[in-house]
Design an enzyme around this catalytic site. Structure first.
Site, PDB file in Angstrom:
ATOM      1  N   GLU A  35     -16.931  30.381 -10.391  1.00  0.00           N
ATOM      2  CA  GLU A  35     -17.892  30.942  -9.426  1.00  0.00           C
ATOM      3  C   GLU A  35     -18.284  29.874  -8.400  1.00  0.00           C
ATOM      4  OE1 GLU A  35     -19.700  33.029  -8.006  1.00  0.00           O
ATOM      5  OE2 GLU A  35     -19.945  34.860  -9.184  1.00  0.00           O
ATOM      6  N   ASN A 122     -28.663  33.245  -7.973  1.00  0.00           N
ATOM      7  CA  ASN A 122     -27.245  33.534  -8.173  1.00  0.00           C
ATOM      8  C   ASN A 122     -26.345  32.919  -7.120  1.00  0.00           C
ATOM      9  OD1 ASN A 122     -24.729  35.406  -7.872  1.00  0.00           O
ATOM     10  ND2 ASN A 122     -25.553  35.918  -9.890  1.00  0.00           N
ATOM     11  N   ASN A 179     -26.840  39.661  -4.909  1.00  0.00           N
ATOM     12  CA  ASN A 179     -25.851  38.779  -5.525  1.00  0.00           C
ATOM     13  C   ASN A 179     -25.337  37.766  -4.521  1.00  0.00           C
ATOM     14  OD1 ASN A 179     -23.588  37.697  -6.903  1.00  0.00           O
ATOM     15  ND2 ASN A 179     -23.349  39.563  -8.098  1.00  0.00           N
ATOM     16  N   ASP A 239     -18.900  40.648  -5.391  1.00  0.00           N
ATOM     17  CA  ASP A 239     -19.666  39.579  -6.029  1.00  0.00           C
ATOM     18  C   ASP A 239     -20.015  38.487  -5.025  1.00  0.00           C
ATOM     19  OD1 ASP A 239     -20.706  37.617  -7.669  1.00  0.00           O
ATOM     20  OD2 ASP A 239     -19.254  37.931  -9.265  1.00  0.00           O
TER      21      ASP A 239
END
Length: 304
Positions: A35, A122, A179, A239
């Site tokens: 990520e 996030n 997000n 995402d």
């Protein structure tokens, strides 16, 4: 990649940017959930997080990979300030932090909003004016492999703007579960994804309906206006994503990377055999798209 089916072109503009023979390169394999990709120009490296493994990693153009920080507090999104300093989202400490290296922990710079703990930041982006923007859903406090289980202290899921000079934290917009976020090159447009659909993956939670990217106009001191729908993904949810100098949005999803023009035209699609979580542009000339996709760090090079 052996299972790569080839780039899908939905608009001839994409053919001027991406070769029909382009194939994703595997730069690294071994993450559990990659990520937070970001290119750090001062160090000439790609930085990204392996969230469940609690590591911050760095990939260099010569191909080697270093563990930049081991034993993170479940870092997710990362960004780079104008002076090259890294900024991180931490699920475990429920904060935005700055800096850190092999021997020193990053310093928390945002932990509370109006006296209450924020949820689990996030994704994060640095605006042209130097302000730090981040999303604050609950994923990191409801998923044991993503952070530390806890009850939310605030009753909203929001996007925030932090001014490093004044220390002021401002709640800018609310979502079901914000997000990813990114600015256009000129800072005049902010894109934010809402992925409440993904709550259906968490035991005991009901899936929301959102799997979309929302757009705002950005004014003086970050004021947001003209909130509007931009796009959604048919498979999974958007995402993390990157906005290139053309204003094109390259967004990850369960089936790969989708490319949209700023006028809502679907330009094409890079299918991937694994779930993609985030992406960014970088490299020596800025033409390389780095993609964090589950266990892989991938790259695909643009023509221009």
């Amino acid at each position: 990649m052996a299972e790569f089916r080839g780039v899908q072109f939905d608009d001839p503009r994409l053919e001027e940017v991406l070769s029909g023979d382009a194939t994703p390169l595997i730069l690294h394999e071994g993450t559990i959930h990659g990520e937070g990709t970001v290119w750090q120009p001062t160090e000439q490296r790609l930085v990204w997080s392996d969230v469940p493994n609690r590591r911050l990693l760095g990939w260099y153009p010569d191909g080697h990979v270093e563990v930049l920080i081991d034993g993170t507090w479940f870092m997710n999104g990362n960004a780079v300030e104008h002076d090259g300093t890294l900024v991180h989202c931490e699920h475990g400490r429920r904060c935005i932090s700055r800096g850190g290296d092999y021997d020193n922990s990053p310093e928390p710079i945002v932990t509370h909003y109006e006296g209450k703990r924020i949820n689990s930041p996030n994704d994060v982006a640095v605006a042209p004016d130097g302000s730090i923007w981040f999303t604050d859903p609950i994923f990191g406090i409801v998923m044991p492999n993503q952070g530390a289980l806890a009850e939310p202290e605030i009753d909203h899921r929001s996007v925030y703007r932090f001014d490093p000079k004044s220390g002021e934290l401002t709640r800018m917009a609310d979502f079901e579960q914000p997000n990813g976020l990114a600015f256009s090159a000129d800072g005049g447009t902010l894109y934010v994804s809402d992925t409440s659909l993904s709550l259906g993956e968490v035991p005991g939670f009901k899936a929301g309906k959102k799997h979309e990217i929302i757009t705002f106009d950005v004014g003086k001191e970050g004021a947001l206006s003209n909130r509007r729908f931009f796009c959604h993904t048919d498979h999974g949810y958007p995402d993390g994503f990157a906005v290139d100098p053309r204003g094109w949005v390259w967004t990850t999803a369960a089936d790969g990377v989708h490319i949209w023009s700023p006028d809502h035209c679907k330009l094409g699609f890079i299918p991937l055999p694994v779930v993609a979580s985030n992406c960014c542009f970088g490299g020596v000339d800025g033409r390389r798209l780095f993609i964090a996709a589950t266990q892989y760090l991938l790259a695909i090079d643009l023509i221009v």
